[in-house]
Design a protein around this motif. Structure first.
Motif, PDB file in Angstrom:
ATOM      1  N   GLY A   1     -19.040  -5.652 -10.513  1.00 55.74           N
ATOM      2  CA  GLY A   1     -17.721  -6.044 -10.045  1.00 55.74           C
ATOM      3  C   GLY A   1     -17.219  -5.126  -8.947  1.00 55.74           C
ATOM      4  N   LYS A   2     -15.982  -5.378  -8.526  1.00 54.96           N
ATOM      5  CA  LYS A   2     -15.390  -4.647  -7.402  1.00 54.96           C
ATOM      6  C   LYS A   2     -14.471  -3.537  -7.911  1.00 54.96           C
ATOM      7  CE  LYS A   2     -12.388  -6.655  -4.596  1.00 54.96           C
ATOM      8  NZ  LYS A   2     -11.863  -7.491  -3.485  1.00 54.96           N
ATOM      9  N   TYR A   3     -14.673  -2.352  -7.351  1.00 57.09           N
ATOM     10  CA  TYR A   3     -13.893  -1.162  -7.684  1.00 57.09           C
ATOM     11  C   TYR A   3     -13.471  -0.478  -6.378  1.00 57.09           C
ATOM     12  CZ  TYR A   3     -15.888  -1.649 -12.395  1.00 57.09           C
ATOM     13  OH  TYR A   3     -16.271  -2.117 -13.629  1.00 57.09           O
ATOM     14  N   VAL A   4     -12.556   0.466  -6.501  1.00 57.01           N
ATOM     15  CA  VAL A   4     -12.118   1.210  -5.321  1.00 57.01           C
ATOM     16  C   VAL A   4     -12.558   2.672  -5.404  1.00 57.01           C
ATOM     17  CG1 VAL A   4     -10.139  -0.269  -4.832  1.00 57.01           C
ATOM     18  CG2 VAL A   4      -9.841   1.714  -6.334  1.00 57.01           C
ATOM     19  N   PHE A   5     -12.622   3.292  -4.245  1.00 59.01           N
ATOM     20  CA  PHE A   5     -12.735   4.737  -4.128  1.00 59.01           C
ATOM     21  C   PHE A   5     -11.712   5.149  -3.080  1.00 59.01           C
ATOM     22  CE2 PHE A   5     -15.490   3.038  -0.905  1.00 59.01           C
ATOM     23  CZ  PHE A   5     -15.493   3.938   0.147  1.00 59.01           C
ATOM     24  N   HIS A   6     -11.180   6.372  -3.194  1.00 57.81           N
ATOM     25  CA  HIS A   6     -10.062   6.717  -2.324  1.00 57.81           C
ATOM     26  C   HIS A   6      -9.797   8.215  -2.366  1.00 57.81           C
ATOM     27  CE1 HIS A   6      -7.405   7.108  -5.900  1.00 57.81           C
ATOM     28  NE2 HIS A   6      -8.058   6.049  -6.359  1.00 57.81           N
ATOM     29  N   CYS A   7      -8.967   8.642  -1.432  1.00 57.25           N
ATOM     30  CA  CYS A   7      -8.429   9.995  -1.469  1.00 57.25           C
ATOM     31  C   CYS A   7      -7.351  10.041  -2.540  1.00 57.25           C
ATOM     32  CB  CYS A   7      -7.851  10.362  -0.107  1.00 57.25           C
ATOM     33  SG  CYS A   7      -7.049  11.990  -0.083  1.00 57.25           S
ATOM     34  N   HIS A   8      -7.354  11.095  -3.364  1.00 56.39           N
ATOM     35  CA  HIS A   8      -6.348  11.215  -4.410  1.00 56.39           C
ATOM     36  C   HIS A   8      -5.176  12.090  -4.009  1.00 56.39           C
ATOM     37  CE1 HIS A   8      -4.877  10.478  -8.454  1.00 56.39           C
ATOM     38  NE2 HIS A   8      -5.938   9.721  -8.662  1.00 56.39           N
ATOM     39  N   ASN A   9      -5.070  12.459  -2.727  1.00 60.39           N
ATOM     40  CA  ASN A   9      -3.755  12.811  -2.191  1.00 60.39           C
ATOM     41  C   ASN A   9      -3.021  11.472  -2.155  1.00 60.39           C
ATOM     42  OD1 ASN A   9      -1.616  12.973  -0.210  1.00 60.39           O
ATOM     43  ND2 ASN A   9      -2.505  14.874   0.555  1.00 60.39           N
ATOM     44  N   LEU A  10      -2.040  11.309  -3.022  1.00 63.70           N
ATOM     45  CA  LEU A  10      -1.493   9.967  -3.257  1.00 63.70           C
ATOM     46  C   LEU A  10      -0.780   9.401  -2.047  1.00 63.70           C
ATOM     47  CD1 LEU A  10      -0.282  10.222  -6.955  1.00 63.70           C
ATOM     48  CD2 LEU A  10      -2.463   9.393  -6.043  1.00 63.70           C
ATOM     49  N   GLU A  11      -0.217  10.256  -1.202  1.00 63.75           N
ATOM     50  CA  GLU A  11       0.365   9.745   0.034  1.00 63.75           C
ATOM     51  C   GLU A  11      -0.719   9.193   0.956  1.00 63.75           C
ATOM     52  OE1 GLU A  11       3.271  11.445  -2.132  1.00 63.75           O
ATOM     53  OE2 GLU A  11       1.670  12.726  -1.358  1.00 63.75           O
ATOM     54  N   HIS A  12      -1.885   9.825   0.998  1.00 65.57           N
ATOM     55  CA  HIS A  12      -2.998   9.303   1.790  1.00 65.57           C
ATOM     56  C   HIS A  12      -3.467   7.965   1.229  1.00 65.57           C
ATOM     57  CE1 HIS A  12      -4.309  13.606   3.250  1.00 65.57           C
ATOM     58  NE2 HIS A  12      -3.027  13.382   3.410  1.00 65.57           N
ATOM     59  N   GLU A  13      -3.568   7.889  -0.103  1.00 65.00           N
ATOM     60  CA  GLU A  13      -4.004   6.643  -0.733  1.00 65.00           C
ATOM     61  C   GLU A  13      -3.063   5.498  -0.381  1.00 65.00           C
ATOM     62  OE1 GLU A  13      -4.159   4.712  -5.217  1.00 65.00           O
ATOM     63  OE2 GLU A  13      -4.345   6.881  -4.981  1.00 65.00           O
ATOM     64  N   ASP A  14      -1.745   5.731  -0.502  1.00 69.13           N
ATOM     65  CA  ASP A  14      -0.777   4.677  -0.211  1.00 69.13           C
ATOM     66  C   ASP A  14      -0.799   4.279   1.260  1.00 69.13           C
ATOM     67  OD1 ASP A  14       0.071   4.503  -2.804  1.00 69.13           O
ATOM     68  OD2 ASP A  14       1.963   5.579  -2.500  1.00 69.13           O
ATOM     69  N   MET A  15      -1.179   5.216   2.109  1.00 74.02           N
ATOM     70  CA  MET A  15      -1.220   4.934   3.543  1.00 74.02           C
ATOM     71  C   MET A  15      -2.641   4.633   3.990  1.00 74.02           C
ATOM     72  SD  MET A  15       1.648   7.756   4.682  1.00 74.02           S
ATOM     73  CE  MET A  15       1.670   7.260   6.411  1.00 74.02           C
ATOM     74  N   MET A  16      -3.377   3.894   3.101  1.00 76.86           N
ATOM     75  CA  MET A  16      -4.587   3.138   3.429  1.00 76.86           C
ATOM     76  C   MET A  16      -5.903   3.884   3.311  1.00 76.86           C
ATOM     77  SD  MET A  16      -3.449   0.178   3.912  1.00 76.86           S
ATOM     78  CE  MET A  16      -2.076  -0.804   4.451  1.00 76.86           C
ATOM     79  N   MET A  17      -5.931   5.126   2.776  1.00 75.60           N
ATOM     80  CA  MET A  17      -7.204   5.814   2.655  1.00 75.60           C
ATOM     81  C   MET A  17      -7.876   5.428   1.340  1.00 75.60           C
ATOM     82  SD  MET A  17      -8.161   9.852   3.220  1.00 75.60           S
ATOM     83  CE  MET A  17      -8.360   9.811   5.010  1.00 75.60           C
ATOM     84  N   MET A  18      -8.347   4.172   1.327  1.00 75.57           N
ATOM     85  CA  MET A  18      -8.981   3.614   0.137  1.00 75.57           C
ATOM     86  C   MET A  18      -9.985   2.560   0.585  1.00 75.57           C
ATOM     87  SD  MET A  18      -7.156   2.363  -3.379  1.00 75.57           S
ATOM     88  CE  MET A  18      -5.919   1.334  -2.569  1.00 75.57           C
ATOM     89  N   GLY A  19     -11.071   2.446  -0.164  1.00 72.05           N
ATOM     90  CA  GLY A  19     -12.100   1.453   0.149  1.00 72.05           C
ATOM     91  C   GLY A  19     -12.617   0.799  -1.114  1.00 72.05           C
ATOM     92  N   ASN A  20     -13.390  -0.258  -0.940  1.00 69.82           N
ATOM     93  CA  ASN A  20     -13.997  -0.982  -2.061  1.00 69.82           C
ATOM     94  C   ASN A  20     -15.496  -0.737  -2.120  1.00 69.82           C
ATOM     95  OD1 ASN A  20     -11.726  -2.745  -3.029  1.00 69.82           O
ATOM     96  ND2 ASN A  20     -11.831  -3.476  -0.918  1.00 69.82           N
ATOM     97  N   PHE A  21     -16.028  -0.668  -3.331  1.00 70.52           N
ATOM     98  CA  PHE A  21     -17.467  -0.872  -3.514  1.00 70.52           C
ATOM     99  C   PHE A  21     -17.638  -1.956  -4.572  1.00 70.52           C
ATOM    100  CE2 PHE A  21     -16.558   2.568  -6.570  1.00 70.52           C
ATOM    101  CZ  PHE A  21     -17.223   2.154  -7.710  1.00 70.52           C
ATOM    102  N   GLU A  22     -18.680  -2.731  -4.426  1.00 66.12           N
ATOM    103  CA  GLU A  22     -18.911  -3.852  -5.332  1.00 66.12           C
ATOM    104  C   GLU A  22     -20.306  -3.748  -5.922  1.00 66.12           C
ATOM    105  OE1 GLU A  22     -18.367  -8.693  -5.565  1.00 66.12           O
ATOM    106  OE2 GLU A  22     -18.010  -7.645  -3.677  1.00 66.12           O
ATOM    107  N   VAL A  23     -20.374  -3.573  -7.227  1.00 65.63           N
ATOM    108  CA  VAL A  23     -21.649  -3.466  -7.931  1.00 65.63           C
ATOM    109  C   VAL A  23     -22.145  -4.874  -8.229  1.00 65.63           C
ATOM    110  CG1 VAL A  23     -22.857  -2.490  -9.916  1.00 65.63           C
ATOM    111  CG2 VAL A  23     -20.885  -1.284  -8.945  1.00 65.63           C
ATOM    112  N   ARG A  24     -23.349  -5.188  -7.764  1.00 62.28           N
ATOM    113  CA  ARG A  24     -23.876  -6.553  -7.874  1.00 62.28           C
ATOM    114  C   ARG A  24     -24.999  -6.640  -8.888  1.00 62.28           C
ATOM    115  NH1 ARG A  24     -23.813  -7.960  -1.359  1.00 62.28           N
ATOM    116  NH2 ARG A  24     -21.538  -7.978  -1.170  1.00 62.28           N
TER     117      ARG A  24
END
Length: 522
Positions: free
Chosen positions: A499-522
């Motif tokens: 399924g699809k999950y996210v990875f991101h910066c855990h500086n939460l202001e960075h996360e909210d301002m788009m520093m996040m991506g998806n990976f999808e396990v197939r």
């Protein structure tokens, strides 16, 4: 792109990032020890430290236990908390408390948590460090709408028009708890608004136990202390201060200038109490340390250190549970969302002595964390064994591919933002699509401080640049602290669920301002 060219790119990006975003310089700085962010000062007069005792969050009891499943209920609601004597501060809390109640789950028993949302905004719950199916992971657009129905007709607003698996009023999250004993935590994870929701109080501990851990003679019971460390700022009337662009947290994400790089508070809370004290016996204690700050990095040290002991903090576990062997440290470094567990032997201090837990990355009011007061001699049957656990070592030769992930500052739609490989977060963009069971190596690159968090999986650190892993990189990790213009090489196996999950910066202001991506396990 090769490692050399990526590294060259990063050094250029690190310098250039200061000049983008809103057409001006970002008002923050960084060095090897600074947090990336800007200090938000309180308006209320702050009390002297070490006046109030430490409290432990209450352990939640299941409302139902059948077969191999325990069911819990939590209500997310507005409430007040008394951070300062005689001052009532409005919060958002799990069961109305800050931090929320602690859930303790034994490995092998399924935990179901029914969350009811009585807040004025949508919510999402993520079990940080949990290995769970994607529909229970807390994907940022899988919203729980408020129970009063106030937002039923416009739940996509404020999330780029995207809505995932939306429920109305409540949602049940199912956690199989098929993983090692570890200190996990749960928190809000709504797209665009994670940072202010956590700042207002939506966070709590979830501890996993297993037979291996219980068989060890480590300190337990009242000598097993959870320390959720958060920094916050307060208005003159005691309300939590936070620079949201939209104070209602419904429409416009992000923070006002100059806080785009991260919000740093000037009050240190431990389990919701400013600079508390804890009375201890002259015995060993286990301290479960969680950096629950939005952006602040911590370097925790005992002051004074015991006579003749240079490394009094004996680490026994990290994000993903027990280490193979204990590691002694003079201090513990924690980025946002990281956990480390240490044993401290207070018998090295005499009754009547006090010892402070200090933050060497702080200054002024953020240099002190809490105080321990050694009050009496006591019997101690605990010890720290030389061998704690067995950890499977992932072999780089078994990796089927490598990927480069560059975390850097960029302009997004004319505003300052934070991106991965130059892209802001989109629910439709997938950065990696491993097959189930694949082992991959990810090369992580940064411009400023970025604590990188992967959902679903735990990973091992292979390298930091050309060097070996750092002293706090041992064991299984789910969050890695990376400094300015730093590169790290990690290895993980994408198993457990598809399924699809996210990875991101855990500086939460960075996360909210788009520093996040998806990976999808197939």
């Amino acid at each position: 792109m090769s490692g050399i060219s990526r590294r060259s790119l990063l050094w250029g990006a690190g310098a250039g990032a200061l000049a983008i975003g809103g057409g001006g310089l970002l008002a923050f700085r960084f060095t090897g020890t600074d947090s990336t962010g800007t200090l938000l000062r309180s308006g209320i007069d702050l009390p002297p430290p070490f006046r109030r005792p430490l409290t432990q969050p209450p352990v939640l009891a299941p409302v139902e236990s059948t077969g191999d499943t325990d069911v819990y209920e939590i209500t997310q609601r507005e409430a007040t908390a008394e951070f300062f004597e005689g001052v009532q501060t409005p919060i958002w809390g799990y069961d109305g408390i800050f931090p929320g109640p602690t859930i303790v789950s034994p490995r092998g028993r399924t935990t179901v948590v029914r969350h009811r949302n009585e807040l004025p905004v949508p919510s999402v719950v993520h079990l940080h460090g949990g290995r769970v199916a994607p529909e229970h992971d807390g994907y940022p657009t899988d919203l729980i709408l408020p129970a009063d129905g106030s937002l039923d007709d416009h739940h996509g607003t404020g999330h780029g028009g995207h809505a995932g698996d939306v429920t109305h009023g409540s949602r049940s999250y199912e956690y199989p708890i098929d993983q090692r004993a570890a200190t996990l935590w749960y928190h809000d994870h709504r797209m665009d608004f994670t940072a202010p929701a956590v700042w207002r109080g939506l966070a709590g501990l979830h501890l996993v136990t297993d037979e291996e851990e219980r068989a060890l003679p480590l300190p337990d019971g009242d000598r097993d202390l959870a320390l959720v460390i958060m920094d916050r700022a307060f208005d003159e009337d005691g309300a939590l201060r936070y620079p949201s662009r939209d104070p209602e947290l419904l429409e416009t994400p992000g923070v006002t200038a100059p806080y785009e790089a991260g919000v740093l508070g000037d009050v240190i809370l431990v389990n919701g109490t400013p600079w508390p004290y804890q009375e201890v016996d002259a015995v060993r204690y286990r301290l479960r340390l969680l950096n629950g700050c939005n952006a602040r990095r911590l370097r925790l040290r005992l002051d004074p250190a015991p006579d003749g002991v240079d490394e009094p903090l004996v680490q026994i576990a990290s994000d993903g549970g027990l280490l193979e062997r204990p590691r002694a440290h003079p201090h513990i470094d924690l980025a946002s969302a990281e956990r480390q567990e240490v044993v401290v032997d207070f018998s090295r201090y005499g009754p009547g002595q006090t010892v402070r837990l200090v933050n060497d990355f702080g200054s002024g009011t953020t240099a002190d964390v809490m105080e321990f007061r050694v009050v009496r001699e006591a019997r101690d049957e605990s010890e720290v064994p030389e061998r704690l656990s067995e950890i499977e070592r992932l072999d780089p030769a078994d990796a089927v591919r490598e990927r480069d992930m560059v975390f850097q500052s960029n302009a997004v739609d004319g505003q300052h933002g934070w991106t991965i490989n130059g892209d802001p977060f989109s629910v439709d963009r997938v950065h990696a699509a491993p097959n189930h069971g694949d082992i991959e190596i990810w090369n992580l690159y940064t411009d400023f401080h970025h604590p990188i968090h992967l959902h679903l999986v735990h990973f091992q650190v292979l390298k930091r640049g050309s060097r070996e892993p750092g002293r706090f990189d041992g064991g299984w990790k789910d969050t890695l602290d990376l400094g300015p213009a730093e590169q790290a090489r990690i290895i993980t196996r994408f198993d457990g669920y598809r399924g699809k999950y996210v990875f991101h910066c855990h500086n939460l202001e960075h996360e909210d301002m788009m520093m996040m991506g998806n990976f999808e396990v197939r």
